[in-house]
Scaffold this motif. Structure first.
Motif, PDB file in Angstrom:
ATOM      1  N   PHE A 195      12.972  12.535  16.416  1.00 58.84           N
ATOM      2  CA  PHE A 195      12.366  13.837  16.712  1.00 58.84           C
ATOM      3  C   PHE A 195      11.200  13.671  17.691  1.00 58.84           C
ATOM      4  O   PHE A 195      10.401  12.751  17.579  1.00 58.84           O
ATOM      5  CB  PHE A 195      11.882  14.485  15.409  1.00 58.84           C
ATOM      6  CG  PHE A 195      11.069  15.734  15.621  1.00 58.84           C
ATOM      7  CD1 PHE A 195      11.620  16.831  16.273  1.00 58.84           C
ATOM      8  CD2 PHE A 195       9.754  15.798  15.181  1.00 58.84           C
ATOM      9  CE1 PHE A 195      10.856  17.980  16.475  1.00 58.84           C
ATOM     10  CE2 PHE A 195       8.988  16.941  15.383  1.00 58.84           C
ATOM     11  CZ  PHE A 195       9.549  18.032  16.029  1.00 58.84           C
ATOM     12  N   PHE A 196      11.100  14.578  18.644  1.00 55.98           N
ATOM     13  CA  PHE A 196      10.147  14.492  19.750  1.00 55.98           C
ATOM     14  C   PHE A 196       8.705  14.291  19.270  1.00 55.98           C
ATOM     15  O   PHE A 196       7.953  13.487  19.817  1.00 55.98           O
ATOM     16  CB  PHE A 196      10.253  15.779  20.576  1.00 55.98           C
ATOM     17  CG  PHE A 196       9.550  15.705  21.901  1.00 55.98           C
ATOM     18  CD1 PHE A 196       8.337  16.339  22.095  1.00 55.98           C
ATOM     19  CD2 PHE A 196      10.103  14.991  22.948  1.00 55.98           C
ATOM     20  CE1 PHE A 196       7.689  16.279  23.319  1.00 55.98           C
ATOM     21  CE2 PHE A 196       9.470  14.922  24.176  1.00 55.98           C
ATOM     22  CZ  PHE A 196       8.253  15.574  24.359  1.00 55.98           C
ATOM     23  N   GLY A 197       8.314  15.023  18.256  1.00 51.28           N
ATOM     24  CA  GLY A 197       6.927  14.958  17.795  1.00 51.28           C
ATOM     25  C   GLY A 197       6.707  14.089  16.577  1.00 51.28           C
ATOM     26  O   GLY A 197       5.675  14.194  15.904  1.00 51.28           O
ATOM     27  N   TYR A 198       7.676  13.208  16.304  1.00 53.73           N
ATOM     28  CA  TYR A 198       7.608  12.382  15.089  1.00 53.73           C
ATOM     29  C   TYR A 198       6.357  11.511  15.050  1.00 53.73           C
ATOM     30  O   TYR A 198       5.777  11.292  13.983  1.00 53.73           O
ATOM     31  CB  TYR A 198       8.864  11.505  15.005  1.00 53.73           C
ATOM     32  CG  TYR A 198       8.974  10.696  13.732  1.00 53.73           C
ATOM     33  CD1 TYR A 198       9.438  11.280  12.562  1.00 53.73           C
ATOM     34  CD2 TYR A 198       8.604   9.346  13.709  1.00 53.73           C
ATOM     35  CE1 TYR A 198       9.550  10.541  11.399  1.00 53.73           C
ATOM     36  CE2 TYR A 198       8.699   8.600  12.546  1.00 53.73           C
ATOM     37  CZ  TYR A 198       9.170   9.209  11.395  1.00 53.73           C
ATOM     38  OH  TYR A 198       9.260   8.470  10.246  1.00 53.73           O
ATOM     39  N   GLY A 199       5.939  11.007  16.198  1.00 51.53           N
ATOM     40  CA  GLY A 199       4.792  10.095  16.217  1.00 51.53           C
ATOM     41  C   GLY A 199       3.446  10.777  16.078  1.00 51.53           C
ATOM     42  O   GLY A 199       2.422  10.103  15.897  1.00 51.53           O
ATOM     43  N   LEU A 200       3.414  12.109  16.160  1.00 51.54           N
ATOM     44  CA  LEU A 200       2.129  12.817  16.108  1.00 51.54           C
ATOM     45  C   LEU A 200       1.454  12.704  14.746  1.00 51.54           C
ATOM     46  O   LEU A 200       0.223  12.612  14.666  1.00 51.54           O
ATOM     47  CB  LEU A 200       2.332  14.294  16.462  1.00 51.54           C
ATOM     48  CG  LEU A 200       2.763  14.586  17.906  1.00 51.54           C
ATOM     49  CD1 LEU A 200       2.952  16.083  18.101  1.00 51.54           C
ATOM     50  CD2 LEU A 200       1.731  14.047  18.882  1.00 51.54           C
ATOM     51  N   VAL A 201       2.246  12.724  13.676  1.00 50.35           N
ATOM     52  CA  VAL A 201       1.659  12.685  12.327  1.00 50.35           C
ATOM     53  C   VAL A 201       0.915  11.377  12.065  1.00 50.35           C
ATOM     54  O   VAL A 201      -0.263  11.398  11.700  1.00 50.35           O
ATOM     55  CB  VAL A 201       2.741  12.922  11.251  1.00 50.35           C
ATOM     56  CG1 VAL A 201       2.150  12.737   9.853  1.00 50.35           C
ATOM     57  CG2 VAL A 201       3.317  14.323  11.397  1.00 50.35           C
ATOM     58  N   PRO A 202       1.550  10.202  12.250  1.00 50.85           N
ATOM     59  CA  PRO A 202       0.805   8.959  12.017  1.00 50.85           C
ATOM     60  C   PRO A 202      -0.371   8.793  12.992  1.00 50.85           C
ATOM     61  O   PRO A 202      -1.402   8.230  12.629  1.00 50.85           O
ATOM     62  CB  PRO A 202       1.848   7.853  12.217  1.00 50.85           C
ATOM     63  CG  PRO A 202       2.965   8.484  12.973  1.00 50.85           C
ATOM     64  CD  PRO A 202       2.975   9.906  12.568  1.00 50.85           C
ATOM     65  N   MET A 203      -0.229   9.295  14.230  1.00 52.85           N
ATOM     66  CA  MET A 203      -1.340   9.219  15.181  1.00 52.85           C
ATOM     67  C   MET A 203      -2.539  10.034  14.682  1.00 52.85           C
ATOM     68  O   MET A 203      -3.689   9.600  14.767  1.00 52.85           O
ATOM     69  CB  MET A 203      -0.909   9.721  16.556  1.00 52.85           C
ATOM     70  CG  MET A 203      -0.026   8.765  17.315  1.00 52.85           C
ATOM     71  SD  MET A 203       0.350   9.410  18.966  1.00 52.85           S
ATOM     72  CE  MET A 203       1.369   8.087  19.601  1.00 52.85           C
ATOM     73  N   ALA A 204      -2.246  11.225  14.171  1.00 52.09           N
ATOM     74  CA  ALA A 204      -3.312  12.084  13.640  1.00 52.09           C
ATOM     75  C   ALA A 204      -3.979  11.429  12.436  1.00 52.09           C
ATOM     76  O   ALA A 204      -5.210  11.491  12.283  1.00 52.09           O
ATOM     77  CB  ALA A 204      -2.739  13.443  13.257  1.00 52.09           C
ATOM     78  N   VAL A 205      -3.180  10.792  11.583  1.00 51.71           N
ATOM     79  CA  VAL A 205      -3.733  10.099  10.412  1.00 51.71           C
ATOM     80  C   VAL A 205      -4.663   8.967  10.848  1.00 51.71           C
ATOM     81  O   VAL A 205      -5.763   8.794  10.309  1.00 51.71           O
ATOM     82  CB  VAL A 205      -2.607   9.547   9.524  1.00 51.71           C
ATOM     83  CG1 VAL A 205      -3.175   8.655   8.420  1.00 51.71           C
ATOM     84  CG2 VAL A 205      -1.813  10.693   8.907  1.00 51.71           C
ATOM     85  N   LEU A 206      -4.234   8.189  11.851  1.00 53.81           N
ATOM     86  CA  LEU A 206      -5.065   7.093  12.360  1.00 53.81           C
ATOM     87  C   LEU A 206      -6.357   7.607  12.978  1.00 53.81           C
ATOM     88  O   LEU A 206      -7.422   6.999  12.820  1.00 53.81           O
ATOM     89  CB  LEU A 206      -4.278   6.280  13.394  1.00 53.81           C
ATOM     90  CG  LEU A 206      -3.129   5.430  12.845  1.00 53.81           C
ATOM     91  CD1 LEU A 206      -2.294   4.860  13.979  1.00 53.81           C
ATOM     92  CD2 LEU A 206      -3.664   4.300  11.971  1.00 53.81           C
TER      93      LEU A 206
END
Length: 223
Positions: A60-71
């Motif tokens: 999914f295109f925005g899959y990496g946004l969640v872990p980036m936001a957590v970091l």
């Protein structure tokens, strides 16, 4: 590779380039040599998340946004705790080590920091220092950089201050270790502050004394 996949790859690359830049800006402006261990780990993990999301077109295109936001939240939270807690800051980021004090090399501190004579000589050369005998103080910062003060750059120093600046108050909190190093107590500090018309320690952002017995006092939120 089909044209659609190429266009998707370009779009993902551009999108995550912008996202990573924004996240790094939100993390604060620091030079590479000033990054703490936590900053470096977060930077690496964010970069890895971006690469994985860009590389896998089925993801999914925005899959990496969640872990980036957590970091990002972790980094901002630990930075805030570090600002409020000197003990946490010292444990997480380390503290400066005196490698050369009053012209004498401290081999114990060098071994403790895994800092050898080749490292010392290299950083002296990079600083433009011709010889160790020209060095009065050399302080290994938590970033790994060596701060060097050559003889002749300062007035005769006080023997009790093991370094260039001794922080007595940080963010409204008295630093007991600093007072112990000076051989003084809190009553002495309060007396010194009152003589300079400072009545409340809680309002002091930073207070230090340097090797020339000069004070620096900064008030919180003072403009």
């Amino acid at each position: 590779m089909a044209m659609e996949e190429i266009l998707a790859l370009i779009a993902r690359t551009a999108f995550y380039y912008v996202i990573v830049v924004l996240i790094f800006r939100l993390m604060g402006k620091r030079e590479v040599g000033e990054l703490s261990i936590l900053d470096i780990v977060v930077y690496i993990m964010i970069a890895e998340m971006a690469v994985l999301t860009i590389d896998d077109l089925d993801m999914f295109f925005g899959y990496g946004l969640v872990p980036m936001a957590v970091l990002l939240v972790i980094q901002r939270l630990t930075a805030w705790i570090s600002l409020k807690s000197p003990l946490f800051r010292q444990w997480f980021e380390g503290k400066p080590s005196i490698i050369i004090s009053q012209g004498k090399i401290d081999e114990y501190e060098m071994k403790k920091n895994r800092f050898n004579f080749d490292d010392l000589l290299q950083q002296l050369r990079e600083n433009g220092t011709q010889s160790i005998k020209d060095v009065s103080y050399a302080i290994l910062e938590p970033s790994g950089n060596l701060s060097i003060i050559e003889k002749g750059d300062q007035e005769p120093i006080r023997q009790k201050i093991d370094g260039l600046v001794l922080p007595l108050i940080i963010d409204g909190r008295i630093q007991p270790d600093a007072l112990k190093q000076l051989g003084k107590n809190e009553a002495w500090l309060l007396e010194q502050l009152q003589e300079q018309n400072y009545r409340s320690i809680e309002n002091i952002s930073f207070c230090s004394i340097d090797v020339n017995d000069e004070w620096y006092i900064d008030i919180k939120n003072e403009r």
